[in-house]
Design a protein around this motif. Sequence first.
Motif, PDB file in Angstrom:
ATOM      1  N   VAL A  29      80.760  36.735  -5.905  1.00  0.00           N
ATOM      2  CA  VAL A  29      79.609  36.269  -6.692  1.00  0.00           C
ATOM      3  C   VAL A  29      78.314  36.634  -5.976  1.00  0.00           C
ATOM      4  O   VAL A  29      77.354  37.119  -6.597  1.00  0.00           O
ATOM      5  N   ALA A  30      78.268  36.442  -4.656  1.00  0.00           N
ATOM      6  CA  ALA A  30      77.066  36.780  -3.893  1.00  0.00           C
ATOM      7  C   ALA A  30      76.798  38.283  -3.960  1.00  0.00           C
ATOM      8  O   ALA A  30      75.659  38.717  -4.174  1.00  0.00           O
ATOM      9  N   ALA A  31      77.835  39.091  -3.781  1.00  0.00           N
ATOM     10  CA  ALA A  31      77.658  40.550  -3.800  1.00  0.00           C
ATOM     11  C   ALA A  31      77.202  41.028  -5.179  1.00  0.00           C
ATOM     12  O   ALA A  31      76.314  41.875  -5.294  1.00  0.00           O
ATOM     13  N   LYS A  32      77.802  40.472  -6.240  1.00  0.00           N
ATOM     14  CA  LYS A  32      77.437  40.921  -7.597  1.00  0.00           C
ATOM     15  C   LYS A  32      76.034  40.464  -7.967  1.00  0.00           C
ATOM     16  O   LYS A  32      75.304  41.182  -8.664  1.00  0.00           O
ATOM     17  N   HIS A  33      75.617  39.255  -7.538  1.00  0.00           N
ATOM     18  CA  HIS A  33      74.214  38.862  -7.738  1.00  0.00           C
ATOM     19  C   HIS A  33      73.294  39.838  -6.988  1.00  0.00           C
ATOM     20  O   HIS A  33      72.238  40.210  -7.496  1.00  0.00           O
ATOM     21  N   GLY A  34      73.708  40.257  -5.798  1.00  0.00           N
ATOM     22  CA  GLY A  34      72.926  41.228  -5.031  1.00  0.00           C
ATOM     23  C   GLY A  34      72.805  42.558  -5.763  1.00  0.00           C
ATOM     24  O   GLY A  34      71.749  43.194  -5.748  1.00  0.00           O
ATOM     25  N   VAL A  35      73.871  42.966  -6.418  1.00  0.00           N
ATOM     26  CA  VAL A  35      73.848  44.229  -7.178  1.00  0.00           C
ATOM     27  C   VAL A  35      72.775  44.166  -8.272  1.00  0.00           C
ATOM     28  O   VAL A  35      72.071  45.153  -8.530  1.00  0.00           O
ATOM     29  N   LEU A  36      72.618  42.998  -8.896  1.00  0.00           N
ATOM     30  CA  LEU A  36      71.583  42.879  -9.942  1.00  0.00           C
ATOM     31  C   LEU A  36      70.185  43.000  -9.330  1.00  0.00           C
ATOM     32  O   LEU A  36      69.295  43.629  -9.919  1.00  0.00           O
ATOM     33  N   GLY A  37      69.982  42.433  -8.159  1.00  0.00           N
ATOM     34  CA  GLY A  37      68.687  42.567  -7.497  1.00  0.00           C
ATOM     35  C   GLY A  37      68.396  44.018  -7.137  1.00  0.00           C
ATOM     36  O   GLY A  37      67.287  44.527  -7.367  1.00  0.00           O
ATOM     37  N   LEU A  38      69.397  44.686  -6.591  1.00  0.00           N
ATOM     38  CA  LEU A  38      69.259  46.108  -6.256  1.00  0.00           C
ATOM     39  C   LEU A  38      68.918  46.919  -7.507  1.00  0.00           C
ATOM     40  O   LEU A  38      68.026  47.776  -7.494  1.00  0.00           O
ATOM     41  N   THR A  39      69.612  46.634  -8.596  1.00  0.00           N
ATOM     42  CA  THR A  39      69.407  47.347  -9.864  1.00  0.00           C
ATOM     43  C   THR A  39      67.949  47.235 -10.316  1.00  0.00           C
ATOM     44  O   THR A  39      67.319  48.230 -10.707  1.00  0.00           O
ATOM     45  N   LYS A  40      67.415  46.016 -10.267  1.00  0.00           N
ATOM     46  CA  LYS A  40      66.038  45.801 -10.744  1.00  0.00           C
ATOM     47  C   LYS A  40      65.035  46.552  -9.871  1.00  0.00           C
ATOM     48  O   LYS A  40      64.117  47.206 -10.381  1.00  0.00           O
ATOM     49  N   SER A  41      65.194  46.456  -8.544  1.00  0.00           N
ATOM     50  CA  SER A  41      64.236  47.115  -7.650  1.00  0.00           C
ATOM     51  C   SER A  41      64.259  48.629  -7.822  1.00  0.00           C
ATOM     52  O   SER A  41      63.206  49.275  -7.883  1.00  0.00           O
ATOM     53  N   VAL A  42      65.473  49.193  -7.882  1.00  0.00           N
ATOM     54  CA  VAL A  42      65.578  50.654  -8.048  1.00  0.00           C
ATOM     55  C   VAL A  42      64.951  51.063  -9.378  1.00  0.00           C
ATOM     56  O   VAL A  42      64.178  52.029  -9.447  1.00  0.00           O
ATOM     57  N   ALA A  43      65.250  50.311 -10.450  1.00  0.00           N
ATOM     58  CA  ALA A  43      64.710  50.660 -11.774  1.00  0.00           C
ATOM     59  C   ALA A  43      63.190  50.707 -11.739  1.00  0.00           C
ATOM     60  O   ALA A  43      62.566  51.636 -12.289  1.00  0.00           O
ATOM     61  N   LEU A  44      62.572  49.749 -11.068  1.00  0.00           N
ATOM     62  CA  LEU A  44      61.103  49.699 -11.012  1.00  0.00           C
ATOM     63  C   LEU A  44      60.540  50.863 -10.194  1.00  0.00           C
ATOM     64  O   LEU A  44      59.512  51.439 -10.552  1.00  0.00           O
ATOM     65  N   GLU A  45      61.243  51.222  -9.126  1.00  0.00           N
ATOM     66  CA  GLU A  45      60.740  52.303  -8.266  1.00  0.00           C
ATOM     67  C   GLU A  45      60.714  53.652  -8.971  1.00  0.00           C
ATOM     68  O   GLU A  45      59.887  54.500  -8.658  1.00  0.00           O
ATOM     69  N   VAL A  46      61.650  53.874  -9.902  1.00  0.00           N
ATOM     70  CA  VAL A  46      61.791  55.219 -10.495  1.00  0.00           C
ATOM     71  C   VAL A  46      61.478  55.234 -12.000  1.00  0.00           C
ATOM     72  O   VAL A  46      61.786  56.198 -12.687  1.00  0.00           O
ATOM     73  N   ALA A  47      60.837  54.164 -12.482  1.00  0.00           N
ATOM     74  CA  ALA A  47      60.666  53.993 -13.935  1.00  0.00           C
ATOM     75  C   ALA A  47      59.918  55.143 -14.600  1.00  0.00           C
ATOM     76  O   ALA A  47      60.186  55.464 -15.759  1.00  0.00           O
ATOM     77  N   THR A  48      58.983  55.773 -13.896  1.00  0.00           N
ATOM     78  CA  THR A  48      58.196  56.840 -14.545  1.00  0.00           C
ATOM     79  C   THR A  48      58.843  58.219 -14.384  1.00  0.00           C
ATOM     80  O   THR A  48      58.271  59.223 -14.799  1.00  0.00           O
ATOM     81  N   LEU A  49      60.011  58.262 -13.764  1.00  0.00           N
ATOM     82  CA  LEU A  49      60.608  59.557 -13.416  1.00  0.00           C
ATOM     83  C   LEU A  49      61.792  59.946 -14.311  1.00  0.00           C
ATOM     84  O   LEU A  49      62.578  60.817 -13.943  1.00  0.00           O
ATOM     85  N   ASN A  50      61.922  59.276 -15.461  1.00  0.00           N
ATOM     86  CA  ASN A  50      63.047  59.588 -16.357  1.00  0.00           C
ATOM     87  C   ASN A  50      64.396  59.281 -15.697  1.00  0.00           C
ATOM     88  O   ASN A  50      65.399  59.941 -15.962  1.00  0.00           O
ATOM     89  N   ILE A  51      64.390  58.312 -14.802  1.00  0.00           N
ATOM     90  CA  ILE A  51      65.635  57.839 -14.171  1.00  0.00           C
ATOM     91  C   ILE A  51      65.790  56.374 -14.536  1.00  0.00           C
ATOM     92  O   ILE A  51      64.858  55.589 -14.342  1.00  0.00           O
ATOM     93  N   THR A  52      66.937  56.014 -15.074  1.00  0.00           N
ATOM     94  CA  THR A  52      67.171  54.603 -15.377  1.00  0.00           C
ATOM     95  C   THR A  52      68.245  54.049 -14.441  1.00  0.00           C
ATOM     96  O   THR A  52      69.107  54.787 -13.949  1.00  0.00           O
ATOM     97  N   CYS A  53      68.150  52.753 -14.195  1.00  0.00           N
ATOM     98  CA  CYS A  53      69.140  52.072 -13.358  1.00  0.00           C
ATOM     99  C   CYS A  53      69.468  50.742 -14.017  1.00  0.00           C
ATOM    100  O   CYS A  53      68.575  49.910 -14.214  1.00  0.00           O
ATOM    101  N   ASN A  54      70.707  50.580 -14.403  1.00  0.00           N
ATOM    102  CA  ASN A  54      71.131  49.376 -15.107  1.00  0.00           C
ATOM    103  C   ASN A  54      72.425  48.822 -14.519  1.00  0.00           C
ATOM    104  O   ASN A  54      73.175  49.550 -13.854  1.00  0.00           O
ATOM    105  N   ALA A  55      72.656  47.556 -14.797  1.00  0.00           N
ATOM    106  CA  ALA A  55      73.912  46.923 -14.392  1.00  0.00           C
ATOM    107  C   ALA A  55      74.679  46.500 -15.642  1.00  0.00           C
ATOM    108  O   ALA A  55      74.089  45.995 -16.605  1.00  0.00           O
TER     109      ALA A  55
END
Length: 262
Positions: A158-184
């Motif tokens: 549960v802790a690791a999978k909650h962490g995966v969602l946090g990672l997903t959000k941060s990566v998505a925001l970092e690359v949002a203008t570059l035609n790269i999507t990151c989802n969970a």
Amino acid sequence: MNDSLRKSALVTGSTSGIGLGIARALARSGVNVMLHGLGDPAVNEELRRSLEAETGVTVRLHDADVARSDEVARLVADTEAAFGAIDILVNNAGIQYVAAVEAFPPERWDAIQDIVLNASFHAIRAALPGMKRRRAGRIINLASAHGLVGSPFKSAYVAAKHGVLGLTKSVALEVATLNITCNAVCPGYVRTPLVEGQIAAQAEAHGLPPERVLREVMLVAQPTQRLIEVEEVAALVVYLCGDAARSITGAAIPIDGGWTAR
Ligand code: NAD
């Protein structure tokens, strides 16, 4: 199609279960695939050969241990070398361990963080420079309903999978203008070897036959009262890889039979 014009995907943990379903669905939609995972090399090679023969795309096989960061880096580098690019990265490899917190073996805790959360970070870190250069990419992390809500005895998962969602959000925001999507993607219980193993373990723990464990213990959380099939999760991932999904990013998408609607 000229093979160099095809898109290419790395799907971690794709020698079994959901990952294999995703690899198969991507290959059937014309994407070259790096099949990856542990297990019997001869069985995995036969999977590779038959998927390639069925679909006509190029399918390669890798057995990196994603619990190690250097092995994840090698997996990404070998995939880029094999196909020229990673257009689609699916972080799917995962393990489970069930125990009360105070009885949870620290080495099992570490292994789950390494394989579920840290490996996703290392793979994204290694694959992003190529995606950024090409200004195109799709990253899909296999989280879980357990990325959104907890359950007893699964603290590490549960802790690791909650962490995966946090990672997903941060990566998505970092690359949002570059035609790269990151989802969970957040599945409930899916019919795979991992879940078959859990049914057997819970049957032993509760002293119940497996059918009763499924009905009375596991599917209690899943309002549809049936296991999700691998093909359903794979179809969602293929959708997220397409152009129609270009505005979906940073999302945690449940496919859980209503589990997290409660
Ligand atoms: P599975 O056990 O059928 O397959 C796991 C895959 O990961 C295998 O290919 C295995 O070889 C690979 N793997 C495990 N440890 C590895 C390591 N150290 N190095 C390299 N490869 C490794 O599991 P599954 O049920 O298909 O689950 C796949 C993913 O979906 C996992 O992340 C899991 O947490 C998630 N998930 C599964 C369910 C479910 O009900 N099955 C529900 C929600 C989320």
